[in-house]
Design an enzyme around this catalytic site. Structure first.
Site, short mmCIF file in Angstrom:
data_model
loop_
_atom_site.label_atom_id
_atom_site.label_comp_id
_atom_site.label_asym_id
_atom_site.label_seq_id
_atom_site.Cartn_x
_atom_site.Cartn_y
_atom_site.Cartn_z
N ARG A 153 0.85 -1.22 0.00
CA ARG A 153 0.00 0.00 0.00
C ARG A 153 0.87 1.25 0.00
NH1 ARG A 153 -2.09 -3.57 -0.96
NH2 ARG A 153 -4.00 -4.54 -0.24
N SER A 187 -10.55 -0.24 3.74
CA SER A 187 -9.70 -0.43 4.93
C SER A 187 -9.16 0.93 5.39
CB SER A 187 -8.50 -1.31 4.60
OG SER A 187 -8.95 -2.52 4.05
N GLU A 197 -4.27 3.92 6.38
CA GLU A 197 -4.08 3.73 4.93
C GLU A 197 -4.71 4.91 4.18
OE1 GLU A 197 -5.16 -0.21 3.30
OE2 GLU A 197 -6.13 0.87 1.67
#
Ligand SMILES: Cc1cc2nc3c(=O)[nH]c(=O)nc-3n(C[C@H](O)[C@H](O)[C@H](O)COP(=O)(O)OP(=O)(O)OC[C@H]3O[C@@H](n4cnc5c(N)ncnc54)[C@H](O)[C@@H]3O)c2cc1C
Length: 335
Positions: free
Chosen positions: A161, A235, A331
């Site tokens: 990520r 998320s 994130e």
């Protein structure tokens, strides 16, 4: 090309947060972009689908909404097809296009919201595949220098990520095109998550990229909230990595803890499990909350302020640190 002023971004971010842009423009070509007159001391935000952003305030600058479209097969060889796409193409539509044409490699990434231009930024990933696996190159317009640069995979420094665009070059570029290298011969990845079980449930006899894409769509639809119904950005936190000794320590207390060993001798933990175990699943305060099926997803039940969601994320972070001694990292991009 004109900027509109004081524009609501509520319908342009998947959390559905009411935030306003001081100046807003849709960008449909690199030419348009290079002709824009931007005052140097005013901040710039490049916006794609708004599915990985939490606005905690109005944006007091220029919002450049990437609407650069187009798909083109650049070249082909015995093994690969190279498809160049505009940064404003919708990612899931691109996945559908690839599946329909028999171009393999992105089927596990079906139904991820957002635009192609954002796909390399956090190296989107799901069900054992990351965009870096099919990435070939991208073109990015340097906003201050007004110049287009080409980045190959190495230049992007992809990680979990993560990429150079979340770090060193954060906010410097508008990614105007991304070229993907798709496979003629599929390499089916079914071992991650519940894909195999879903394929069985679907009664699939002959494995295909279409079947995998459909299985992924069914799994995702059953457990992730649809932003059109309930605001969220997927998320909210990354899955944290810990040392093997830390993992062993946690496992002696929580034998059921989930962890995946990584090559560097660390263990990746499931952030959702930690958050759930700390008692947050389904929690709601006012209009901000934690999804009741997936604790990794923070939600806007309707009308939440961005900083209510942010404050909740901070409490979760501290609670997980207090209970497990593990630091979570967000994130989602906070603005
Ligand atoms: C329900 C749901 C499920 C999700 N599931 C996943 C998942 O499985 N895996 C995963 O990795 N992600 C997932 N996400 C997160 C999100 O879909 C991805 O991060 C996606 O790539 C974001 O794209 P976007 O166009 O919406 O980016 P935005 O939210 O608009 O922008 C994200 C960041 O990238 C920058 N940016 C966007 N476009 C450009 C550009 N062209 N040039 C330069 N900078 C740009 C923005 O300034 C911002 O910092 C999910 C989100 C939701 C809502």
């Amino acid at each position: 090309m004109q900027f509109s002023e004081n524009v609501s971004l509520a319908s342009m971010n998947s959390f559905g947060i009411e935030a306003r842009a001081r100046y807003y423009a849709k960008i449909s070509s690199v030419d348009e972009l290079s002709n824009l007159e931007l005052e140097q001391n005013i901040p710039v935000l490049v916006l794609g689908g708004g599915s990985n952003i939490l606005f905690t305030q109005n944006f007091n600058g220029y919002v450049l909404h990437n609407e650069i479209r187009g798909k083109q097969v650049l070249k082909e060889d015995d093994d690969h097809i190279y498809v160049k796409t505009g940064g404003g193409e919708v990612w899931h539509e691109f996945v559908e296009y690839c599946i329909s044409n028999g171009f393999a490699g992105v089927e596990n990434l079906a139904l991820i919201p957002g635009r192609n231009g954002a796909s390399p930024i956090q190296n989107i990933g799901a069900y054992g595949v990351e965009v870096k696996d099919v990435f070939y190159e991208l073109e990015a317009f340097h906003i201050a220098e007004r110049k287009v640069y080409t980045f190959n995979a190495e230049d992007c420094a992809f990680g979990y990520r993560d990429s150079v665009f979340k770090n060193k070059f954060k906010g410097h570029f508008l990614i105007s095109s991304v070229t993907y290298r798709l496979n003629r011969k599929p390499d089916f990845k079914t071992s991650y998550g519940a894909i195999t079980q879903e394929l069985e449930k679907m009664g699939v006899q002959d494995l295909s990229i279409r079947a995998i894409g459909d299985a992924v769509i069914r799994i995702r639809s059953s457990k992730l909230p649809d932003p059109a119904v309930i605001g969220n950005a997927g998320s909210f936190f990354k899955n944290p990595e810990v040392s093997t000794s830390k993992f062993d320590e946690l496992r002696s207390i929580y034998p059921e803890i989930v962890g995946y060993s990584l090559p560097g001798g660390t263990v990746k933990l499931a952030a959702g499990w930690l958050i759930e175990k700390a008692g947050w699943k389904g929690y709601r305060r006012g209009q901000a909350g934690v999804h009741d099926k997936q604790a990794l997803v923070l939600v806007n039940h309707g009308g939440a302020k961005g900083n209510e969601i942010y404050d909740l994320s901070e409490e979760i972070l501290q609670s997980v640190r207090g209970k497990f001694g593990v630091d979570l990292e967000r994130e989602v991009n906070i603005l």
